[in-house]
Design a protein around this motif. Structure first.
Motif, PDB file in Angstrom:
ATOM      1  N   GLY A  71       0.821  -1.194   0.000  1.00  0.00           N
ATOM      2  CA  GLY A  71       0.000   0.000   0.000  1.00  0.00           C
ATOM      3  C   GLY A  71       0.860   1.252   0.000  1.00  0.00           C
ATOM      4  O   GLY A  71       2.086   1.193   0.097  1.00  0.00           O
ATOM      5  N   ALA A  72       0.226   2.399  -0.115  1.00  0.00           N
ATOM      6  CA  ALA A  72       0.947   3.663  -0.238  1.00  0.00           C
ATOM      7  C   ALA A  72       1.386   4.184   1.128  1.00  0.00           C
ATOM      8  O   ALA A  72       0.824   3.833   2.164  1.00  0.00           O
ATOM      9  CB  ALA A  72       0.059   4.696  -0.924  1.00  0.00           C
ATOM     10  N   ARG A  73       2.423   5.015   1.096  1.00  0.00           N
ATOM     11  CA  ARG A  73       2.895   5.745   2.265  1.00  0.00           C
ATOM     12  C   ARG A  73       2.906   7.233   1.916  1.00  0.00           C
ATOM     13  O   ARG A  73       2.692   7.620   0.767  1.00  0.00           O
ATOM     14  CB  ARG A  73       4.310   5.298   2.665  1.00  0.00           C
ATOM     15  CG  ARG A  73       4.433   3.828   3.017  1.00  0.00           C
ATOM     16  CD  ARG A  73       3.777   3.524   4.357  1.00  0.00           C
ATOM     17  NE  ARG A  73       4.071   2.155   4.796  1.00  0.00           N
ATOM     18  CZ  ARG A  73       3.337   1.091   4.500  1.00  0.00           C
ATOM     19  NH1 ARG A  73       2.258   1.234   3.728  1.00  0.00           N
ATOM     20  NH2 ARG A  73       3.667  -0.109   4.954  1.00  0.00           N
ATOM     21  N   THR A  74       3.175   8.067   2.884  1.00  0.00           N
ATOM     22  CA  THR A  74       3.281   9.505   2.631  1.00  0.00           C
ATOM     23  C   THR A  74       4.611   9.785   1.937  1.00  0.00           C
ATOM     24  O   THR A  74       5.684   9.502   2.482  1.00  0.00           O
ATOM     25  CB  THR A  74       3.205  10.302   3.935  1.00  0.00           C
ATOM     26  OG1 THR A  74       1.961  10.012   4.583  1.00  0.00           O
ATOM     27  CG2 THR A  74       3.290  11.803   3.662  1.00  0.00           C
ATOM     28  N   GLU A  75       4.542  10.318   0.741  1.00  0.00           N
ATOM     29  CA  GLU A  75       5.748  10.540  -0.060  1.00  0.00           C
ATOM     30  C   GLU A  75       6.650  11.586   0.590  1.00  0.00           C
ATOM     31  O   GLU A  75       6.194  12.628   1.050  1.00  0.00           O
ATOM     32  CB  GLU A  75       5.352  10.993  -1.465  1.00  0.00           C
ATOM     33  CG  GLU A  75       6.518  11.150  -2.420  1.00  0.00           C
ATOM     34  CD  GLU A  75       6.068  11.549  -3.810  1.00  0.00           C
ATOM     35  OE1 GLU A  75       6.181  12.752  -4.130  1.00  0.00           O
ATOM     36  OE2 GLU A  75       5.590  10.680  -4.559  1.00  0.00           O
ATOM     37  N   LEU A  76       7.942  11.302   0.607  1.00  0.00           N
ATOM     38  CA  LEU A  76       8.922  12.233   1.173  1.00  0.00           C
ATOM     39  C   LEU A  76       9.572  13.107   0.114  1.00  0.00           C
ATOM     40  O   LEU A  76       9.972  14.244   0.395  1.00  0.00           O
ATOM     41  CB  LEU A  76      10.016  11.464   1.915  1.00  0.00           C
ATOM     42  CG  LEU A  76       9.568  10.548   3.059  1.00  0.00           C
ATOM     43  CD1 LEU A  76      10.779   9.846   3.661  1.00  0.00           C
ATOM     44  CD2 LEU A  76       8.833  11.356   4.128  1.00  0.00           C
ATOM     45  N   ALA A  77       9.734  12.583  -1.098  1.00  0.00           N
ATOM     46  CA  ALA A  77      10.441  13.322  -2.149  1.00  0.00           C
ATOM     47  C   ALA A  77      10.114  12.708  -3.493  1.00  0.00           C
ATOM     48  O   ALA A  77       9.646  11.566  -3.582  1.00  0.00           O
ATOM     49  CB  ALA A  77      11.948  13.294  -1.912  1.00  0.00           C
ATOM     50  N   ASP A  78      10.362  13.465  -4.547  1.00  0.00           N
ATOM     51  CA  ASP A  78      10.196  12.992  -5.918  1.00  0.00           C
ATOM     52  C   ASP A  78      11.569  12.574  -6.440  1.00  0.00           C
ATOM     53  O   ASP A  78      12.459  13.414  -6.566  1.00  0.00           O
ATOM     54  CB  ASP A  78       9.614  14.109  -6.784  1.00  0.00           C
ATOM     55  CG  ASP A  78       9.400  13.681  -8.232  1.00  0.00           C
ATOM     56  OD1 ASP A  78       9.832  12.580  -8.612  1.00  0.00           O
ATOM     57  OD2 ASP A  78       8.807  14.485  -8.993  1.00  0.00           O
ATOM     58  N   PRO A  79      11.779  11.285  -6.739  1.00  0.00           N
ATOM     59  CA  PRO A  79      13.100  10.852  -7.212  1.00  0.00           C
ATOM     60  C   PRO A  79      13.567  11.578  -8.466  1.00  0.00           C
ATOM     61  O   PRO A  79      14.774  11.707  -8.690  1.00  0.00           O
ATOM     62  CB  PRO A  79      12.907   9.353  -7.485  1.00  0.00           C
ATOM     63  CG  PRO A  79      11.731   8.958  -6.675  1.00  0.00           C
ATOM     64  CD  PRO A  79      10.835  10.157  -6.636  1.00  0.00           C
ATOM     65  N   ASP A  80      12.631  12.059  -9.265  1.00  0.00           N
ATOM     66  CA  ASP A  80      13.005  12.784 -10.480  1.00  0.00           C
ATOM     67  C   ASP A  80      13.540  14.181 -10.187  1.00  0.00           C
ATOM     68  O   ASP A  80      13.972  14.888 -11.101  1.00  0.00           O
ATOM     69  CB  ASP A  80      11.811  12.887 -11.432  1.00  0.00           C
ATOM     70  CG  ASP A  80      11.482  11.544 -12.067  1.00  0.00           C
ATOM     71  OD1 ASP A  80      12.404  10.722 -12.214  1.00  0.00           O
ATOM     72  OD2 ASP A  80      10.311  11.314 -12.415  1.00  0.00           O
ATOM     73  N   LYS A  81      13.496  14.583  -8.911  1.00  0.00           N
ATOM     74  CA  LYS A  81      14.021  15.897  -8.532  1.00  0.00           C
ATOM     75  C   LYS A  81      15.158  15.801  -7.524  1.00  0.00           C
ATOM     76  O   LYS A  81      15.652  16.824  -7.051  1.00  0.00           O
ATOM     77  CB  LYS A  81      12.887  16.755  -7.961  1.00  0.00           C
ATOM     78  CG  LYS A  81      11.792  17.071  -8.973  1.00  0.00           C
ATOM     79  CD  LYS A  81      10.682  17.900  -8.354  1.00  0.00           C
ATOM     80  CE  LYS A  81       9.580  18.194  -9.373  1.00  0.00           C
ATOM     81  NZ  LYS A  81       8.458  18.953  -8.762  1.00  0.00           N
ATOM     82  N   LEU A  82      15.562  14.576  -7.196  1.00  0.00           N
ATOM     83  CA  LEU A  82      16.632  14.386  -6.222  1.00  0.00           C
ATOM     84  C   LEU A  82      17.982  14.460  -6.928  1.00  0.00           C
ATOM     85  O   LEU A  82      18.368  13.540  -7.658  1.00  0.00           O
ATOM     86  CB  LEU A  82      16.480  13.036  -5.518  1.00  0.00           C
ATOM     87  CG  LEU A  82      15.327  12.898  -4.523  1.00  0.00           C
ATOM     88  CD1 LEU A  82      15.196  11.459  -4.057  1.00  0.00           C
ATOM     89  CD2 LEU A  82      15.548  13.828  -3.321  1.00  0.00           C
TER      90      LEU A  82
END
Length: 406
Positions: free
Chosen positions: A377-388
């Protein structure tokens, strides 16, 4: 017993990519390696971030398209670690691949790059051939120049691991998984961490052990199914010869393969071979036959570089990585190079990664993340890998698990 959402076993480029993507998506993650982060295959590649021009010969068009997009993304996200480099393809009258064939392949390569500026190529004017110092000129018909990229594979792997760690992933080196007990609810892992036995529970496990993927599966209870594989050794030689300005893409004078002659920290790197091996009981070593093969090709194209024995005296390093390929009847040169993601109904909390390319590790990580999402299931996203953004990682000790359990 510590409980995590995900344990990733193997801190090569695929494992660190999975750890980064999963932690960015909000999952609690432990990344393990029985050696060092990026210390095995991911430190012994040909150091290229490329679309794989030669894969067009075996019609792996989707892989080339995906690789070219991945190249574009890594040039954006890791400009300190991945840089564009000119590649040169000399075509001779006796070459197996004609100028027409190579030109057509480069045109398709540019088209698959979706009009990326690095998709352009050109014929180098004959008046400029003299700049290729030492390159055989007799019977030289055409020289093409196109673009791909180069990286320090070990530093890139450590940079991705550092990114995962900055997001909160635990990273542990020198830790061996001795047993995995699988159930429908998750997995219990027994670890040997610096001589200390530690137990960890996880809702899901990703086996990214590279060449040792099936060895790890043998430690799973109940027994887990696996894929048939073959190990292929890729040898490289580093010569104490001043680096060329760019990379030469050279057709082997012995068979249908191609090798690269590359600049590497001011010296010249030659690679690679594709030698099937039967076991991994000892550290892979460059064989005498592989050395003769690579030096023979180098001498064929750079005849004034010296005899084979003279060139052998200029070797300052030898290394080889072991690639995992599907076991097929055809030659390793033609075997598929995309990552194989293996799961089974009998072990729904375990996923294994077979093979793959340095260039496309982020695509593999995204596919694994889809599987993790489907299981947990989903979790609260911490960051967008495409912007790391990825930066060179400082030297450090990856010892997060043992610190927390002491």
């Amino acid at each position: 017993m510590q409980h995590l959402d995900l344990v990733v076993i193997g801190a090569g480029i695929n494992g660190v990519g999975v750890a980064q993507f999963a932690r960015a998506a909000g999952y609690s993650v432990l990344l393990l390696d029985r050696g060092k982060v990026g210390g095995q295959t991911s430190a012994n590649s040909s150091k290229l971030i490329h679309g794989g021009l030669r894969y067009l010969e075996s019609m792996q068009l989707d892989l080339v398209r995906k690789s070219l997009k991945a190249r574009r993304d890594l040039l954006r996200l890791a400009p300190e670690l991945v840089r564009p480099v000119p590649f040169y393809i000399p075509i001779y009258r006796h070459s197996r691949r004609s100028a027409f064939t190579i030109g057509a392949g480069l045109s398709l390569y540019g088209l698959l790059s979706e009009f990326d500026p690095l998709g352009r190529f050109q014929r180098v004017p004959k008046l400029e051939w003299a700049k290729f110092k030492g390159l055989r000129q007799d019977s030289l018909h055409t020289v093409f120049q196109y673009w791909d990229a180069q990286t320090d594979d070990a530093r890139l792997t450590r940079a991705v691991a550092a990114s995962a760690r900055e997001l909160g992933a635990l990273v542990q080196e020198d830790t061996e998984v001795t047993a995995i007990r699988h159930s429908a609810a998750g997995c219990e892992l027994e670890l040997n961490c610096h001589g200390e036995t530690i137990s960890v529970a996880a809702s899901a496990v990703v086996n990214a052990a590279g060449p040792w993927v099936n060895e790890l599966l043998h430690r799973v209870q109940p027994p887990a199914p696996s894929e048939r594989l073959q190990w292929v050794q890729g040898a490289h030689l580093l010569l104490d010869i001043p680096a060329f300005d760019g990379i030469f893409y050279l057709e082997s004078c012995f068979d249908k393969r191609v090798v690269f002659v590359m600049p590497w920290y001011g010296k010249t790197l030659i690679g690679t071979t594709e030698t099937p091996i039967d076991s991994l009981t000892s550290e892979p070593q460059v064989t005498a036959a592989e050395q003769a093969y690579l030096l023979g090709i180098f001498r064929h194209y750079f005849p004034d570089a010296g005899s084979e024995s003279e060139l052998a005296q200029k070797i300052v390093a030898r290394f080889c990585g072991v690639r995992v390929l599907p076991r097929v009847a055809s030659d390793a040169f033609d075997a598929p190079r995309d990552t194989l993601i293996h799961t089974s109904h009998s072990h729904p909390r375990l996923l294994s990664l077979y093979g793959g390319k340095l260039t496309t590790f982020r695509d593999s990580a995204a596919e694994v993340l889809d599987w993790v999402h489907g299981r947990l299931g989903a979790r609260t996203e911490l960051a967008d890998p495409d912007k790391l953004m990825l930066h060179p990682a400082p030297e450090c000790h990856w010892d997060d698990l043992c610190v927390q359990t002491r």
